[in-house]
Design a protein around this motif. Sequence first.
Motif, PDB file in Angstrom:
ATOM      1  N   ASP A  59      10.240   3.031  11.711  1.00 56.83           N
ATOM      2  CA  ASP A  59      10.493   3.734  10.459  1.00 56.83           C
ATOM      3  C   ASP A  59       9.527   3.228   9.393  1.00 56.83           C
ATOM      4  N   TYR A  60       9.462   3.931   8.275  1.00 55.14           N
ATOM      5  CA  TYR A  60       8.706   3.453   7.115  1.00 55.14           C
ATOM      6  C   TYR A  60       9.686   2.697   6.219  1.00 55.14           C
ATOM      7  N   ARG A  61       9.758   1.381   6.412  1.00 59.52           N
ATOM      8  CA  ARG A  61      10.765   0.596   5.699  1.00 59.52           C
ATOM      9  C   ARG A  61      10.503  -0.889   5.900  1.00 59.52           C
ATOM     10  N   ALA A  62      11.361  -1.698   5.275  1.00 57.34           N
ATOM     11  CA  ALA A  62      11.318  -3.138   5.504  1.00 57.34           C
ATOM     12  C   ALA A  62      11.737  -3.446   6.940  1.00 57.34           C
ATOM     13  N   VAL A  63      11.160  -4.490   7.497  1.00 55.79           N
ATOM     14  CA  VAL A  63      11.446  -4.877   8.878  1.00 55.79           C
ATOM     15  C   VAL A  63      12.842  -5.491   8.972  1.00 55.79           C
ATOM     16  N   THR A  64      13.641  -4.988   9.898  1.00 55.91           N
ATOM     17  CA  THR A  64      14.932  -5.608  10.218  1.00 55.91           C
ATOM     18  C   THR A  64      14.983  -6.042  11.680  1.00 55.91           C
ATOM     19  N   GLU A  65      13.952  -5.700  12.440  1.00 56.77           N
ATOM     20  CA  GLU A  65      13.940  -5.981  13.867  1.00 56.77           C
ATOM     21  C   GLU A  65      13.648  -7.455  14.153  1.00 56.77           C
ATOM     22  N   LYS A  66      13.966  -7.866  15.351  1.00 55.58           N
ATOM     23  CA  LYS A  66      13.684  -9.222  15.806  1.00 55.58           C
ATOM     24  C   LYS A  66      12.185  -9.378  16.065  1.00 55.58           C
ATOM     25  N   PRO A  67      11.668 -10.619  16.011  1.00 57.60           N
ATOM     26  CA  PRO A  67      10.228 -10.829  16.244  1.00 57.60           C
ATOM     27  C   PRO A  67       9.726 -10.225  17.545  1.00 57.60           C
ATOM     28  N   GLY A  68      10.527 -10.302  18.605  1.00 56.70           N
ATOM     29  CA  GLY A  68      10.101  -9.726  19.874  1.00 56.70           C
ATOM     30  C   GLY A  68       9.963  -8.219  19.815  1.00 56.70           C
ATOM     31  N   GLU A  69      10.817  -7.571  19.039  1.00 55.77           N
ATOM     32  CA  GLU A  69      10.732  -6.122  18.875  1.00 55.77           C
ATOM     33  C   GLU A  69       9.506  -5.738  18.052  1.00 55.77           C
ATOM     34  N   VAL A  70       9.207  -6.534  17.027  1.00 51.74           N
ATOM     35  CA  VAL A  70       8.010  -6.284  16.224  1.00 51.74           C
ATOM     36  C   VAL A  70       6.763  -6.403  17.091  1.00 51.74           C
ATOM     37  N   GLU A  71       6.691  -7.456  17.891  1.00 54.53           N
ATOM     38  CA  GLU A  71       5.536  -7.646  18.764  1.00 54.53           C
ATOM     39  C   GLU A  71       5.429  -6.514  19.778  1.00 54.53           C
ATOM     40  N   HIS A  72       6.557  -6.047  20.285  1.00 52.41           N
ATOM     41  CA  HIS A  72       6.537  -4.945  21.242  1.00 52.41           C
ATOM     42  C   HIS A  72       5.964  -3.677  20.602  1.00 52.41           C
ATOM     43  N   ALA A  73       6.376  -3.365  19.375  1.00 45.82           N
ATOM     44  CA  ALA A  73       5.842  -2.181  18.694  1.00 45.82           C
ATOM     45  C   ALA A  73       4.334  -2.297  18.509  1.00 45.82           C
ATOM     46  N   ARG A  74       3.852  -3.487  18.184  1.00 46.39           N
ATOM     47  CA  ARG A  74       2.407  -3.684  18.038  1.00 46.39           C
ATOM     48  C   ARG A  74       1.687  -3.459  19.361  1.00 46.39           C
ATOM     49  N   MET A  75       2.279  -3.906  20.451  1.00 48.06           N
ATOM     50  CA  MET A  75       1.655  -3.701  21.755  1.00 48.06           C
ATOM     51  C   MET A  75       1.699  -2.226  22.163  1.00 48.06           C
ATOM     52  N   GLU A  76       2.738  -1.511  21.748  1.00 48.62           N
ATOM     53  CA  GLU A  76       2.786  -0.070  21.997  1.00 48.62           C
ATOM     54  C   GLU A  76       1.670   0.638  21.221  1.00 48.62           C
ATOM     55  N   TYR A  77       1.434   0.186  19.982  1.00 46.42           N
ATOM     56  CA  TYR A  77       0.312   0.736  19.214  1.00 46.42           C
ATOM     57  C   TYR A  77      -1.010   0.423  19.912  1.00 46.42           C
ATOM     58  N   ALA A  78      -1.166  -0.828  20.365  1.00 43.38           N
ATOM     59  CA  ALA A  78      -2.401  -1.222  21.040  1.00 43.38           C
ATOM     60  C   ALA A  78      -2.632  -0.391  22.298  1.00 43.38           C
ATOM     61  N   ALA A  79      -1.558  -0.100  23.035  1.00 41.64           N
ATOM     62  CA  ALA A  79      -1.688   0.714  24.245  1.00 41.64           C
ATOM     63  C   ALA A  79      -2.167   2.119  23.897  1.00 41.64           C
ATOM     64  N   LEU A  80      -1.592   2.710  22.849  1.00 34.30           N
ATOM     65  CA  LEU A  80      -2.031   4.045  22.433  1.00 34.30           C
ATOM     66  C   LEU A  80      -3.470   4.008  21.937  1.00 34.30           C
ATOM     67  N   LEU A  81      -3.842   2.925  21.267  1.00 34.21           N
ATOM     68  CA  LEU A  81      -5.224   2.782  20.814  1.00 34.21           C
ATOM     69  C   LEU A  81      -6.177   2.703  22.008  1.00 34.21           C
ATOM     70  N   SER A  82      -5.749   2.068  23.088  1.00 39.08           N
ATOM     71  CA  SER A  82      -6.577   2.046  24.300  1.00 39.08           C
ATOM     72  C   SER A  82      -6.734   3.443  24.889  1.00 39.08           C
ATOM     73  N   MET A  83      -5.694   4.252  24.796  1.00 41.48           N
ATOM     74  CA  MET A  83      -5.818   5.642  25.231  1.00 41.48           C
ATOM     75  C   MET A  83      -6.849   6.374  24.368  1.00 41.48           C
ATOM     76  N   CYS A  84      -6.823   6.109  23.055  1.00 41.09           N
ATOM     77  CA  CYS A  84      -7.827   6.694  22.157  1.00 41.09           C
ATOM     78  C   CYS A  84      -9.228   6.221  22.530  1.00 41.09           C
ATOM     79  N   ASP A  85      -9.338   4.960  22.918  1.00 39.59           N
ATOM     80  CA  ASP A  85     -10.634   4.418  23.330  1.00 39.59           C
ATOM     81  C   ASP A  85     -11.171   5.159  24.550  1.00 39.59           C
ATOM     82  N   ASP A  86     -10.288   5.429  25.512  1.00 38.18           N
ATOM     83  CA  ASP A  86     -10.710   6.200  26.685  1.00 38.18           C
ATOM     84  C   ASP A  86     -11.224   7.577  26.270  1.00 38.18           C
TER      85      ASP A  86
END
Length: 595
Positions: A219-246
Motif C-alpha cells: 500500500d501507499y502508507r507507513a510500514v506496519t509489516e515485519k522486517p522479513g515481509e519488507v525484505e520480501h517485497a523488495r525482492m519481489e520488486y527486484a525479480a520484476l526488475l529482472s524481468m524488465c532487464d530481460d
Amino acid sequence: MKAIMIMFDTLNRRFLPAYGADWNHLPNFRRLQERTVTFDNCYGGSMPCMPARRELHTGRYNFLHRSWGPLEPFDDSMPEMLRTSGVYTHLVTDHQHYWEDGGATYHNRYSSYEFCRGQEGDRWKGHVGEPLIPATASWRSGSLWRQDWVNRQYMTDIADHPQTKTFDAGVEFIKANHAEDRWFLQVECFDPHEPFFSYDRHKERYPHDYDGPHFDWPDYRAVTEKPGEVEHARMEYAALLSMCDDSLGRVLDAMDEYGLWDDTMLIVCTDHGLLLGERGWWGKNVQPWYEENIHTPLFVWDPRLHVKDERRSSLVQTIDFGPTLLDFFGVTPTEDMQGRPLSGVISTDEQVREAGLFGSHGGHVCITDGRYVYMRACVTPENQPLEQYTLMPTHMDHRFAPGELKDISLAGPFPFTKQVQVMRLPAKALGNPYIFGTLLFDLQTDPEQQKPLRDEEVETRMANLLVAAMRANHTPASQFERLGLPLVGAVGPEHLLIDRQWAQVKNGERLSQRNDDSSSYHRCVRLTLNEVVKDARLSAAFRTIFGLDLSSTVLDRFGHLTPWQLSFLMPNVTSDMLRVFDAIPAEWSSAGALP
C-alpha cells in the motif's frame, strides 16, 4: 533518423548498477550503461504518472495548475508535432491509465498505437464470480484489487504477461520498419510498477528465506509489516526488475541486429521511483517527494554525437525529453515548452537550468539546484486556497462529480492556453504537506536526506529560486497564497517557514514510527468506513473531524479500512483526530454496530 524511447514506470534509480547497485542480476542495464550517456542529476517534475506523461508531451510543468488529468485542448504534444512534421510515431504500451478517464487524450496523438491488456487491475477480463485471492500482508481491497486477481489467471506463462506482449510489439515494429527513415517508437512498460508480479525464473535470482503471506503489492502508507515481509517485497520488486532487464535486452539485441546504433536515438527513462520501506514508508504521494521517488535514472544515446559510457552531472528533468526528441528530428520546440534539448549536455555537460521544479498538485512545491532540495509546505493547516484549471474535468479513473462543478468560474487565459479561458474549480488535496512542514536538505553532505536544515540564508536563496520558477510557469495567484510566497517582489524574512514549522518537521520524521495500535481505540475508530457511512451522524462527524467525504470513490478504495488504518495512508489523519472520533457516543451508531 529514428528514435526509440523505452519508458519504464517506477524504475528505482538505487536498484540499478549504473547508480551503485551491485547485488542484483541486471546484465542488460549494465550493457545499456556501456552504450549510452548516464545522467546523474535527472529529476521528475509533475507527479505522479499521468502528470509526468503530460510533461513528456508538452515540455512544461503542469502540477501547479492541475492534478492528474488528460492532455488539454491547448496543450502542445511532442508526438503529434512529430507526426505533423512527417515523422511516423508509434506507441506500444501496457499502461492502462491511458485508457481511463484521466488519460484518454494521449494515445491518439500518435500515428498508431497498440495497447496490451492486464496490468494493475486493468478492466480486462470479465468474471462475475469472485476470484481466489490468497491471504496477504497488504491492506488492499476493492475493485482494483479484485480485478487484478481476475487478470492474473490469464498470465500463467511469461508469454502471456502484458510486459512481454508490449516488448513483442516493440520488437515487431523495429523488425518491420528498421530500413525506413524518420520514425519514433515509444515502448512504454508499466513495470516495475506494483504489483510486482513476475515468474519463478525471475524470483529464483533473488533467493531469501520467507514463509509469510503473499506480498507483492504494498500500500501507499507507513510500514506496519515485519522486517522479513519488507525484505520480501523488495525482492519481489527486484525479480520484476529482472524481468524488465530481460525485455530491455530484446530491444538492445534488435538495435544490434539491424545496425540501428548508427542513426537511431535511444532514451531509457522513467516517471518516478518508489519507496520500498525506506524511511518507514511504502510507495509515493502520501509523503514528501524524497530522493528515492523524484531523483530518476536516465540513459541517452545520440547517434549524432557518439558519446557513450560516460556520465553527465547537469540538472535535467522530464520536461526535457520532448524537446530533445523534437530537436533530434529538426522540429523546433514551441515557446510554451520549458524543457531544453539535451544534445549540449551530452556533448559537453552544459548547464540547461539553474534549478528544477517538482511536486504534485496540492502537495509540497519543491525546487532543487542539484545540491540543495527545498520542499515548501502550505502556510496553514487548511492547505488552501487550492484550485484546478482545466477544460477536461476528469480525475484518474472517474469524472468530476457534479458537486465539484457547482462553483465553476472562468479564468485566464494563461500565456500557455493559446488565448483560451479555462475552468477554475475549487480543489482539495487528499493529503496535506502541512503535517510534514517545510523541508530543506543539502544533498552534498546529506545525500540520504536524514538531516533537515534550519538555515535562513539557504532557505531565502532556494525560496527565491522557487518563486522564480513558479512565475516562469505562470502559476496562479492561489498557489502563492497557499504557500505563503510573494506574487511579486523578492522573498523576505517574513516569508520563511522552516523556523515557524520546525515542530512539524520534527514530528514529520516520526509519522512513520507509530506507537499506537488498533487496540488503543475501543469504539468508532475500530469500525470500517463502510460501517461508518451507514450512520448519517457518524458519517457527518467523520467528515467534520477528518475533512474527508466518504464518497463512492473513497469507499471503493478504502471502505474496508478502519480510521486507524486510514491514518497510515493519510498522515494528516492524526492520533488526536482518532481520539476525538473514538469518543463519539455509542448511541450515534447503528444498533449493534459498535463493539
